[in-house]
Design an enzyme around this catalytic site. Structure first.
Site, PDB file in Angstrom:
ATOM      1  CG  HIS A  78       5.762  -0.377  -0.569  1.00 23.00           C
ATOM      2  ND1 HIS A  78       5.524   0.179   0.657  1.00 23.00           N
ATOM      3  CD2 HIS A  78       6.855   0.261  -1.064  1.00 23.00           C
ATOM      4  CE1 HIS A  78       6.420   1.112   0.892  1.00 23.00           C
ATOM      5  NE2 HIS A  78       7.250   1.184  -0.139  1.00 23.00           N
TER       6      HIS A  78
ATOM      7  CG  ASP B 249       0.270   0.404  -3.693  1.00 24.36           C
ATOM      8  OD1 ASP B 249       0.437   1.465  -4.311  1.00 24.36           O
ATOM      9  OD2 ASP B 249       1.106  -0.053  -2.883  1.00 24.36           O
TER      10      ASP B 249
ATOM     11  CD  GLN C 217       6.802   2.599  -7.824  1.00 26.54           C
ATOM     12  OE1 GLN C 217       7.183   3.098  -8.886  1.00 26.54           O
ATOM     13  NE2 GLN C 217       7.321   2.935  -6.662  1.00 26.54           N
TER      14      GLN C 217
ATOM     15  CE  LYS D  37       6.249   5.893  -4.338  1.00 28.11           C
ATOM     16  NZ  LYS D  37       7.667   5.653  -4.051  1.00 28.11           N
TER      17      LYS D  37
ATOM     18  CB  CYS E 149       9.354  -0.857   1.472  1.00 28.25           C
ATOM     19  SG  CYS E 149      10.173   0.536   2.207  1.00 28.25           S
TER      20      CYS E 149
HETATM   21  N1  PMP Z   1       3.244   1.287  -2.608  1.00 26.63           N
HETATM   22  C1  PMP Z   1       4.211   1.186  -3.532  1.00 26.63           C
HETATM   23  C2  PMP Z   1       4.083   0.142  -4.614  1.00 26.63           C
HETATM   24  C3  PMP Z   1       5.314   2.031  -3.479  1.00 26.63           C
HETATM   25  O1  PMP Z   1       6.281   1.934  -4.383  1.00 26.63           O
HETATM   26  C4  PMP Z   1       5.384   2.993  -2.444  1.00 26.63           C
HETATM   27  C5  PMP Z   1       6.577   3.921  -2.333  1.00 26.63           C
HETATM   28  N2  PMP Z   1       7.798   3.329  -2.532  1.00 26.63           N
HETATM   29  C6  PMP Z   1       4.343   3.076  -1.529  1.00 26.63           C
HETATM   30  C7  PMP Z   1       3.284   2.201  -1.641  1.00 26.63           C
HETATM   31  C8  PMP Z   1       4.335   4.089  -0.440  1.00 26.63           C
HETATM   32  O2  PMP Z   1       4.253   5.361  -0.991  1.00 26.63           O
HETATM   33  P1  PMP Z   1       4.418   6.663  -0.089  1.00 26.63           P
HETATM   34  O3  PMP Z   1       5.715   6.490   0.644  1.00 26.63           O
HETATM   35  O4  PMP Z   1       4.468   7.775  -1.075  1.00 26.63           O
HETATM   36  O5  PMP Z   1       3.262   6.718   0.814  1.00 26.63           O
END
Ligand code: PMP
Length: 418
Positions: free
Chosen positions: A134, A212, A215, A238, A376
């Site tokens: 991401h 990270d 997910q 999430k 993203c």
């Molecule tokens: N890493 C991953 C794999 C994600 O899916 C996301 C959110 N889509 C993020 C980081 C960022 O998370 P947040 O917007 O809650 O900070």
């Protein structure tokens, strides 16, 4: 099979209809259609217990924490610290002090990039990320590399959307200082073999590994001690909790050695104009008034999930993923992006000749919420040579009948747009 001809979960004990009643928003009608929410990888819906906890906080408990002697402040400090304990147990952190409450995954990663980077990264050092990250797990490292003259290296993926471990091993060298990799891809659903990857890094010297887990935490049992990761990041929103709050788990040895990320109220033991002595963990990394109701709400969300059982949730979501995969891949022209055999309940696809945005718009007309676009993960889109995908991501509160409706909606989109 139920009356509609869809299978019921083989884990018959999973009371999905009862569970759905815990989520008020799932009763919503949109444009005459029942809401079918398949955008869970973006954010999950909240059970009533979480909504009630936030409401109760504002109606009965509101006070600032960590600095008051009065009743409300002391009570809410206890509640906040109890939530930290719940979070720590949830990921099996060795010590509560290793749980830093942040704004979310993005802030957790930025914290490490900034603070670890300041102390431990120099010109010529190497940081490894993967092609499926991401943007939140690319850009902070890119900025750090630009600032320090360090080098960003990228683990490639194969056509199934899996990391190529041979290439990973070859990327690790004497200048590797940190590896930042996602546990589960938000676009492909791939569950990466992070435990194995961490073990490989351990064999190559003193390399910090950040996972990270944005997910992964909602779908898998996470055990940071078993993984032996140095840092683990995830977001409350999430994980069925409030937004604006998240977690950074870090090994004490690193967190103690790292300078504060942001400085301010709450982070100190003693301030003079000559010198400031910073607080012990975790407060050293929690500047300013934290997301109090968010932290408390996250604790409630975790207890709710534990009440259902993380392994039951994982089984249920795998069944939904398998069912949807089997159905959707029969649709003419539909190509699934991310076909690893180890996936969480994220299903990305494109349909030949159709734009993902148009598909999403038609699904929305029948009350089905999916995500469309690059999610993203632009480098990943470039790898597959596509502008974006349609992504349906499933939660344990989704049903087979809803997936049948997704299939119908997609067939309708193909008829209308072709
Ligand atoms: N890493 C991953 C794999 C994600 O899916 C996301 C959110 N889509 C993020 C980081 C960022 O998370 P947040 O917007 O809650 O900070």
């Amino acid at each position: 099979m139920n009356t509609a001809g869809s299978p019921t979960l083989s884990i018959n004990v999973f009371p999905v209809e009862k569970i759905r009643k815990d989520f008020p928003i799932l009763a919503l009608k949109l444009k005459g259609h029942s809401l079918i929410y398949f955008d869970n990888a973006s954010t999950t819906q909240k059970p009533k217990v979480v909504i009630d906890a936030v409401k109760k906080y504002y109606e009965e408990e509101n006070a600032n924490i960590h600095r008051g002697v009065h009743h409300l402040s002391a009570a809410v400090t206890l509640a906040y610290e109890k939530a930290r304990g719940t979070i720590g147990k949830f990921i099996n952190a060795g010590k509560e002090e290793e749980v830093i409450i942040t704004k979310g995954t993005t802030e957790s990663i930025n914290l490490v990039a900034s603070s670890f980077g300041k102390k431990f990264i120099s010109a010529g050092d190497e940081i490894i990320v993967s092609e499926m990250e991401h943007h939140s797990n690319i850009l902070p490292w890119q900025l750090l590399c630009e600032e320090k003259g360090a080098v960003l290296k990228v683990i490639p993926i194969n056509e199934k959307g899996e990391l190529i471990l041979d290439s990973y091993k070859k990327l690790i060298g004497p200048r590797t200082k940190l590896i930042a990799v996602t546990h589960v891809s938000n676009t492909l659903g791939t569950i990466n073999p992070v435990k194995e990857m961490i073990a490989i890094a351990r064999g190559a010297g003193e390399i910090a590994v950040l996972i990270d887990g944005a997910q992964a935490a909602p779908h898998l049992q996470v055990d940071v001690q078993d993984l032996d990761c140095d840092f683990y990041c995830f977001s409350s929103h999430k994980l069925y909790g409030p937004s604006g709050v998240g977690v950074l788990y870090g090994k004490e040895k690193w967190l103690n050695a790292m300078p504060p990320y942001q400085a301010g109220g709450g982070t100190i033991k003693k301030v003079t104009f000559a010198k400031t002595i910073y607080a012990d963990l975790p407060l050293k990394f929690e500047a300013g008034t934290p997301p109090i109701e968010g932290g408390i709400g996250l604790g409630v969300a975790i207890r709710y999930l534990e009440g259902i059982g993380i392994s039951r949730i994982a089984t249920c979501e795998q069944e939904l993923l398998n069912y949807a995969t089997a159905k959707l891949q029969k649709i003419e022209g539909l190509r699934i992006i991310g076909t690893s055999s180890t996936k969480a309940s994220v299903l990305s696809f494109v349909i030949e000749g159709l734009h993902p945005l148009d598909i999403g718009t038609i699904l929305d007309q029948v009350g089905i919420a999916v995500r469309t676009g690059h999610h993203c993960t632009q480098p990943l889109m470039e790898h597959f040579g596509i502008p974006g995908t349609v992504r349906a991501s499933f939660s344990f509160y989704n049903t087979f009948e809803e997936i049948d409706k997704l299939e119908e909606g997609l067939k309708k989109a193909v008829r209308m747009l072709s």
